[in-house]
Design a protein around this motif. Structure first.
Motif, PDB file in Angstrom:
ATOM      1  N   UNK C  60     -85.747   3.846   1.994  1.00 21.40           N
ATOM      2  CA  UNK C  60     -84.818   4.976   1.995  1.00 21.40           C
ATOM      3  C   UNK C  60     -83.670   4.793   0.996  1.00 21.40           C
ATOM      4  N   UNK C  93     -95.271   0.758  -2.644  1.00 24.24           N
ATOM      5  CA  UNK C  93     -95.378   1.616  -1.454  1.00 24.24           C
ATOM      6  C   UNK C  93     -94.174   2.550  -1.252  1.00 24.24           C
ATOM      7  N   UNK C  94     -93.038   2.254  -1.892  1.00 20.86           N
ATOM      8  CA  UNK C  94     -91.897   3.179  -1.779  1.00 20.86           C
ATOM      9  C   UNK C  94     -91.527   3.796  -3.126  1.00 20.86           C
ATOM     10  N   UNK C 184     -93.481   3.402   5.852  1.00 22.25           N
ATOM     11  CA  UNK C 184     -94.068   4.737   6.054  1.00 22.25           C
ATOM     12  C   UNK C 184     -93.292   5.518   7.116  1.00 22.25           C
ATOM     13  N   UNK C 189     -93.517   9.402   6.152  1.00 21.29           N
ATOM     14  CA  UNK C 189     -94.845   9.633   5.557  1.00 21.29           C
ATOM     15  C   UNK C 189     -95.929   9.445   6.611  1.00 21.29           C
ATOM     16  N   UNK C 191     -98.640  10.994   7.409  1.00 17.25           N
ATOM     17  CA  UNK C 191    -100.067  11.145   7.102  1.00 17.25           C
ATOM     18  C   UNK C 191    -100.717   9.826   6.696  1.00 17.25           C
ATOM     19  N   UNK C 192     -99.943   8.846   6.310  1.00 16.38           N
ATOM     20  CA  UNK C 192    -100.506   7.566   5.869  1.00 16.38           C
ATOM     21  C   UNK C 192    -100.438   6.487   6.951  1.00 16.38           C
ATOM     22  N   UNK C 221     -83.917   4.419  10.641  1.00 15.08           N
ATOM     23  CA  UNK C 221     -84.525   5.560   9.944  1.00 15.08           C
ATOM     24  C   UNK C 221     -84.219   6.866  10.651  1.00 15.08           C
ATOM     25  N   UNK C 224     -85.471  11.169  14.525  1.00 16.36           N
ATOM     26  CA  UNK C 224     -86.561  12.106  14.206  1.00 16.36           C
ATOM     27  C   UNK C 224     -87.772  11.436  13.555  1.00 16.36           C
ATOM     28  N   UNK C 225     -87.562  10.486  12.639  1.00 21.03           N
ATOM     29  CA  UNK C 225     -88.711   9.804  12.042  1.00 21.03           C
ATOM     30  C   UNK C 225     -89.485   9.004  13.090  1.00 21.03           C
ATOM     31  N   UNK C 226     -88.753   8.345  13.988  1.00 17.66           N
ATOM     32  CA  UNK C 226     -89.435   7.585  15.043  1.00 17.66           C
ATOM     33  C   UNK C 226     -90.233   8.527  15.942  1.00 17.66           C
ATOM     34  N   UNK C 227     -89.636   9.668  16.290  1.00 20.99           N
ATOM     35  CA  UNK C 227     -90.343  10.615  17.178  1.00 20.99           C
ATOM     36  C   UNK C 227     -91.542  11.270  16.486  1.00 20.99           C
ATOM     37  N   UNK C 228     -91.444  11.528  15.193  1.00 21.11           N
ATOM     38  CA  UNK C 228     -92.593  12.104  14.489  1.00 21.11           C
ATOM     39  C   UNK C 228     -93.724  11.085  14.354  1.00 21.11           C
ATOM     40  N   UNK C 230     -94.408   8.862  16.764  1.00 21.58           N
ATOM     41  CA  UNK C 230     -94.926   8.571  18.110  1.00 21.58           C
ATOM     42  C   UNK C 230     -96.344   9.103  18.355  1.00 21.58           C
TER      43      UNK C 230
END
Lengths: 244, 244, 244
Positions: C60, C93-94, C184, C189, C191-192, C221, C224-228, C230
């Motif tokens: 990030x 990767x980033x 990721x 990200x 989808x990966x 992060x 929201x990123x952690x919840x997406x 999950x």
């Protein structure tokens, strides 16, 4: 003080002369359609526009515009205690380092204006009353879905966010929702918008205001993030309408 | 001047010695497969590679590499007026503060090279002719889908983007599309690629070039963004083939 | 040295006094639930927490927290050679500039501690043995799906990533997977994640550790990123369970 009166102000650490030396067109777009147009639209108050903008900048670590917009937010009626609490809120919703990047700027803003710790929300204070039924439903759903996948995350979400952070009185629930939804759109986290936009409406954000948040945030988070949020926002409001 | 001749140049503000003091492997990967390999592949010109790279850096606010790549872009044949216009374009497509972060770097690049305002696109100039039928279709579709959800955003999209920004002659439509698609991939905004890649092809970007944009941008936006774009790009080209 | 002993340390370039001058609440949340709570949970070692945190910060470009967390990582038992290799890994990767932003910080960290090039992984070294059957399957699937869409990207993925970077011995495959999955999630990200979390489990990451990575990374992060992530993580583990 209105945005109009700030039209000679520097966009952050850059002067208009700096902007012009790279792009006369960008200077024009900044002065006319953005600061002279968007910010004056009546659909959202200058104060709410500042809340949305500050949230977007923190969510994206766009530090270069923070000095200008933190100052503008205070000029537009965002209280120092509210700006402080927006940063705290986004530590959880955008990431710890996002909040720290904002602290690095806000400490100077507060120092320059003589804003002392007595004007800031204390670490601990009497919390707002909890909507126990809504929280029971939220907790049951998240726990049912993800309690096995990550019990630690589910527990922290309840204890730190919904039984603590969201109940802190330094930021009205409607403003906390406005900050959250703005940060989600600005960071492209579309999967989390449905829940938080519904909560925002429950907390008093109107459909007209949400619509204008999209108009506004396109400039600060880029058109693609605003457009990717459009179908989600549309869907939330259509479902609300059917239910009512 | 080609990339080859720049092989002793500093990657932005860091020297190769700096890179080596943290990771000799990263120095190797930078010199050999990246600058000595990728940039010399014939599938995309060095000039187009610079356009893609600059767009990716601005979309991600990767300021540390901007001084090196803005200078390299000018060396590779990107005109100062084009670099200026790329920054203006990305104010709308990546966010205002992304453009301002680029201004903060480009003003020094332009100053060092004696590039004055006479070499930059004016704020207002005679616009390119509009493809009225294509714009009518675009406007009707967006308005039909989202005219109620956010009338302000839909109106600004027409007036500021498609009847103004996209018609500014300082950047060829094909290059404007290349910048847009690169910024979308770099920022992980996959939902907006389908429309803009189709528009890019209409504006003259070939499938072979789009394919190589993915090869190139993986290094600057990370492999995961390139891989998440792959199925979208594949789908666009397969549908185009069926239609023709 | 443990996190506990570092409780008086500065969060990056900011002092606790700086944080308090903007938000006494954020100082409290940093000291008590974050450094005093999360980092002491037994579900993940302090060393692994540092690996996750460093990966999230680099993914990030959250440079403000890098000086603190690079130093903490070394204190928590991440070897200089491993920190070096994490940065190299995340160039791919980033994104290249993410790695360069980390180099700009790590060179000072290494210099202050007298860490010389003799402690760093060489540019080229004897690679780990390849799991030829797994790599054959991976290469066949990617080539079948995307070999026409972007042959250059598919070729570089095999040659630079899976036949080179992933086989470098300076970072254990399990740690390389931990870095990749953390990056990721941190960059949204999603989808990966499926492929790389499966690979992480094959490389020795346990379900309990993956679960705690989500608990941990929410702070760095954003929730929201952690919840997406999950539902994706849940799905990977449910499918694994059915297969076994």
């Amino acid at each position: 003080m209105t945005v109009a009166k700030k039209s000679n102000a520097r966009p952050s650490m850059l002067t208009y002369e700096d902007v012009r030396s790279v792009s006369p067109a960008l200077e024009h777009y900044t002065k006319v359609p953005l600061l002279g147009g968007l910010w004056k639209r009546p659909e959202l108050s200058p104060r709410d526009r500042s809340v949305v903008t500050v949230a977007a900048l923190i969510a994206r670590i766009q530090t270069i515009e923070m000095p200008f917009h933190f100052a503008l937010a205070l000029n537009n009626g965002v209280k120092p205690s509210e700006l402080s609490e927006i940063i705290t809120h986004l530590a959880f919703y955008s990431g710890w380092a996002n909040a720290m990047s904002a602290v690095a700027v806000a400490k100077d803003t507060f120092h320059e204006r003589g804003i002392g710790i007595d004007q800031l929300p204390p670490a601990k204070e009497k919390l707002l009353p909890l909507n126990e039924e809504a929280e029971r439903q939220r907790a049951a759903q998240v726990s049912g879905n993800f309690g096995v996948t990550s019990p630690g995350l589910v527990e922290n979400t309840t204890d730190l966010l919904f039984l603590d952070l969201w109940l802190r009185p330094a930021l009205a629930p409607r403003d906390r929702s406005l900050v959250t939804v703005s940060a989600l759109i600005a960071a492209g986290q579309m999967a989390q918008i449905t829940y938080h936009l519904g909560r925002a409406v429950d907390n008093g954000l109107t459909q007209a205001q949400a619509s204008e948040v999209l108009t506004h945030i396109a400039f600060y988070a880029g058109w693609p993030n605003a457009f990717s949020a459009l179908p989600v926002v549309k869907d939330v409001f259509e479902k609300r309408q059917k239910q009512s």
